[in-house]
Design an enzyme around this catalytic site. Sequence first.
Site, PDB file in Angstrom:
ATOM      1  CE  LYS A 121      31.179   5.921  -6.445  1.00  0.00           C
ATOM      2  NZ  LYS A 121      32.035   7.118  -6.422  1.00  0.00           N
ATOM      3  N   PRO A 160      32.589  11.023  -5.784  1.00  0.00           N
ATOM      4  CG  PRO A 160      31.933  12.610  -7.330  1.00  0.00           C
ATOM      5  CD  PRO A 160      31.921  12.323  -5.887  1.00  0.00           C
ATOM      6  N   GLY A 161      35.416   9.705  -7.530  1.00  0.00           N
ATOM      7  CA  GLY A 161      36.872   9.610  -7.506  1.00  0.00           C
ATOM      8  C   GLY A 161      37.461   8.875  -6.327  1.00  0.00           C
ATOM      9  CE  LYS A 171      27.395  16.586   7.778  1.00  0.00           C
ATOM     10  NZ  LYS A 171      26.165  16.670   8.553  1.00  0.00           N
ATOM     11  CB  SER A 192      23.078  18.402   9.291  1.00  0.00           C
ATOM     12  OG  SER A 192      23.664  18.954   8.156  1.00  0.00           O
TER      13      SER A 192
HETATM   14  P1  ADP Z   1      34.667   6.572  -8.827  1.00  0.00           P
HETATM   15  O1  ADP Z   1      34.142   5.457  -9.611  1.00  0.00           O
HETATM   16  O2  ADP Z   1      34.491   6.383  -7.353  1.00  0.00           O
HETATM   17  O3  ADP Z   1      34.187   7.891  -9.266  1.00  0.00           O
HETATM   18  P2  ADP Z   1      37.164   5.784  -9.942  1.00  0.00           P
HETATM   19  O4  ADP Z   1      37.041   4.354  -9.635  1.00  0.00           O
HETATM   20  O5  ADP Z   1      36.945   6.200 -11.343  1.00  0.00           O
HETATM   21  O6  ADP Z   1      36.236   6.613  -9.004  1.00  0.00           O
HETATM   22  O7  ADP Z   1      38.611   6.258  -9.445  1.00  0.00           O
HETATM   23  C1  ADP Z   1      39.298   7.341  -9.970  1.00  0.00           C
HETATM   24  C2  ADP Z   1      40.773   7.058  -9.981  1.00  0.00           C
HETATM   25  O8  ADP Z   1      41.283   7.067  -8.675  1.00  0.00           O
HETATM   26  C3  ADP Z   1      41.091   5.714 -10.541  1.00  0.00           C
HETATM   27  O9  ADP Z   1      42.143   5.833 -11.441  1.00  0.00           O
HETATM   28  C4  ADP Z   1      41.550   4.904  -9.348  1.00  0.00           C
HETATM   29  O10 ADP Z   1      42.542   3.990  -9.701  1.00  0.00           O
HETATM   30  C5  ADP Z   1      42.066   5.930  -8.400  1.00  0.00           C
HETATM   31  N1  ADP Z   1      41.854   5.514  -7.017  1.00  0.00           N
HETATM   32  C6  ADP Z   1      40.764   5.758  -6.282  1.00  0.00           C
HETATM   33  N2  ADP Z   1      40.875   5.237  -5.050  1.00  0.00           N
HETATM   34  C7  ADP Z   1      42.071   4.639  -5.005  1.00  0.00           C
HETATM   35  C8  ADP Z   1      42.781   3.914  -4.004  1.00  0.00           C
HETATM   36  N3  ADP Z   1      42.271   3.703  -2.790  1.00  0.00           N
HETATM   37  N4  ADP Z   1      43.989   3.437  -4.300  1.00  0.00           N
HETATM   38  C9  ADP Z   1      44.524   3.652  -5.515  1.00  0.00           C
HETATM   39  N5  ADP Z   1      43.937   4.319  -6.500  1.00  0.00           N
HETATM   40  C10 ADP Z   1      42.716   4.824  -6.262  1.00  0.00           C
END
Ligand code: ADP
Length: 920
Positions: A453, A449-450, A866, A823
């Site tokens: 994606k 997450p985060g 990892k 693992s």
């Molecule tokens: P996911 O869908 O993977 O859970 P999100 O797309 O909701 O994550 O991303 C969470 C936040 O992190 C968003 O506000 C996004 O703009 C920021 N973010 C994540 N990766 C990057 C990146 N490589 N560059 C800039 N901002 C990012």
Amino acid sequence: MLKLLSPSSPAASPFLRALGSITGFTRRNPNLGRRAFLCSDAKNGDGVVEIEFKGLGNEAEAESKSSSSSAIIPTNLNPEDYIKVLALPLPHRPLFPGFYMPIYVKDPKLLAALQESRNRQVPYAGAFLVKDEPGTDPCSETENNIPDLKGKELFDRLHEVGTLAQISSIQGDQVVLIGHRRLRITEMVDEDPVTVKVDHLKDKPYDKDDDVIKATSYEVISTLRDVLETSVLWRDHAQTYTQHISDFNFTRIADFGAAISGANKLQCQKVLEEIDVHDRLKLTLELVKKEIEISKIQASLMKKMEEKILSEQRRKLLNEQLKAIKKELGLEADDRTALCEKFRERLEPNREKFPPNVLQVIEEELSKMQLLDASSSEFNITRNYLDWLISLPWGNYSDENFDVLRAQKVLDEDHYGLTEVKERILEFIAVGKLRGMSEGKIICLAGPPGVGKTSIGRSIAHALNRNFFRFSVGGLTDAAEIKGHRRTYVGAMPGKMVQCLKTVGTANPLVLIDEIDKLGRGHAGHPASALLELLDAEQNANFLDHYLDVPIDLSKVLFVCTANVVHMIPTPLLDRMEVVSIAGYVTDDKIHIAREYLEKTTREACGIEPEQVEVTDAALLALIENYCREAGVRNLQQHIERIYRKIALQLVRQGAANEPAVGDKIQSLSDEPAVVEVADSDEHVVGSKVRRDTRNIPKSEATKTVEKVLVDSSNLPDFVGKPVFHAEHIYEQTPVGVVMGLAWTAMGGCPLYIETTQVEEAHGKGALQVTGQLGDVMRESAHIAHTVARSILLDKEPDNTFFADSKLHLHIPAGAIPKDGPSAGCTMITSMLSLAMKKPVNKDLAMTGEVTLTGRILPIGGVKEKTIAARRGGVKTIIFPSANKRDYEELTPNVKEGLDVHFVDDYSQIFNLAFGDHEN
Ligand code: ADP
């Protein structure tokens, strides 16, 4: 063609008697002035001329000089005297004895000569049909070039047989002729105007009582009678003609029939040339028979037309009545009609884009709706259905961007790193550009997450210039959410995809299907199979929603799915996707993301100017290391937001505290323009006021105001509270029996301690107890590890009976989190051996890999995750299975930097690395 109208007094002739019963004209006073209308297309087809009818000269009349009117024809003139006559060319039809014909004489010389002969009381000329130019269509008009013909040329084009014509009147260039008797040209005597010598033709003598002739003439009459029944036009001809002809003999019947038939000029000319009365009758019979066929066709056509008009009118009338009745009964027919019209209005502008089958369904539903009671539930169902059908963007595509450079710019603007995803999208655009069109595709972004994606999905849509729609299928159990309900269900709705198309308004959006790995399992239909239908390129060009019931084309839709763990995605679905993994970010990446992206957007969202705040590198690093260690950056983003919110509050508080001072200043220094400017400024109110304040208030106060908020590692806890992670790792030096393993979870990789301790001495009854919410795989792993450790110890320290004599307890902390997976084998062995040998493992070491009973190391997944996790845990040395060497080498240098990594095939190598002396 010749048409005589307005009947006048009838004459008592056999023909008239024969026809009288049919035509049914009224008898009038025979002494009334005779007036006839003569309508002819001789010149322009629609000229109608009214002439005074002076007397219908005919052969008999002329010969017997018994004309009822002799105003024009001198009674003492015998047409036989006219051996030399002016030749009048007739363009369309020959003139038959007994008939009128108006012609237009364009040749001024001829016109003058005609006038002159009329003045000389010899108003006769010869009227001859003009032959067609050789090679022309006999039906085409020859008239146009007749005026050009002169002299010999004209003479050559005249038919030999014509009619002696009385010049009835001359008005301008219009000359009205009355036919008298047949003539045959013998020679030309004058060229300009053409004057010819003629023989007057007489019919061949015939026997008036000849049965065949009689029979033929009767047949002609009876046919004419039939024709008269159907044709009004003919009836008028017959009436007029019969009124003027006293002796209605066989010759006249033949001429009459031919003259009024619609036969072409050559056929008429043939009748004119025929001097054998019987033959002439036969020719005429043929023509009138043909005419009756034509009039039959005409009648049936007319009937059909009438029927059609009648039925249309009837329908219209009935519809009007129906409307009125419905209105009267309060059936709100008008509402329904208005509704239908509204639907049509919406449909019309895009009608060509709709597929024919959809149009057909719409039409059917519209007509069905007209018949339904507006208060019935079915009416509402139909209305909603129509609404859905019409609001979908059939054939409406957004113009795609095939500009790779622009797309790259857009993607880089929104996200740091994520090179693999960006490359994949650029490839997609490049293929689209080369092919001139883009295909639908399914990309699956997998990662913790985060990591961006969802947000990269949005910026892909932006880069491609496609509309964006996102829906989450996490926990979705009902296939109907995707495929829609059948319309018969109460509250039926179309599926997500149809809703998506309606919302975005284009048929080629980018659809982000979130959390596809968390798809539920339904009791009524498996949602995965519904999704499969949606995503399968083979099927989705004709995706059938239960509600919509007409196939929709999803082949141009770009699907992007997101998942945390790939192996949870149903295999058939996974099969159709291109998986792009996003492993997570190391500290370095996070600093970039925070500096270049998160800080910027948060600052703007909070309305803070860049110069009002400074977050030092040390603070940022501390934030990342001590507060936000997870793979993604969402938590980091939240922390940054928290910091900026606090800064905003500080700035506003400060501004408010200083506000009265500004007010005082305005009052006391009201003539100072600089102060007025402050009061007027409403943009970035806080900032400008704060700054202005520092200038206008006394120095001691100015030092207290906040010009810039500095966030450093020292005051970071003021903004985000106490650090979540205190030390780099739990143990400075791991004690005996504790080893760091590396796990791979949906949240990314994470360092994971494995601890073993002795519970009690067991004297030959060694046993193992395992805790920490382990799954079956890990439990088995632990038992294998116990066995392998025992055999290794036997090998290394043959006298050590630790395993045989102890009951052991192996635990993996964070017991609230269920763990499973193959693992941790080598970590468990190491932990047990460490305890058995009473020797701690080397410092800052982490390992991962499964071990077979013989001590071989098996490969693992998630090397990048990892590695990142190990770095976060402050690990310096990592042990990976040899098979994973390639995965590791593919990592970016900043991930690998400063790590001592070992790749092993056999446990004995790990043993050396963990317990050898070469480190520390
Ligand atoms: P996911 O869908 O993977 O859970 P999100 O797309 O909701 O994550 O991303 C969470 C936040 O992190 C968003 O506000 C996004 O703009 C920021 N973010 C994540 N990766 C990057 C990146 N490589 N560059 C800039 N901002 C990012």
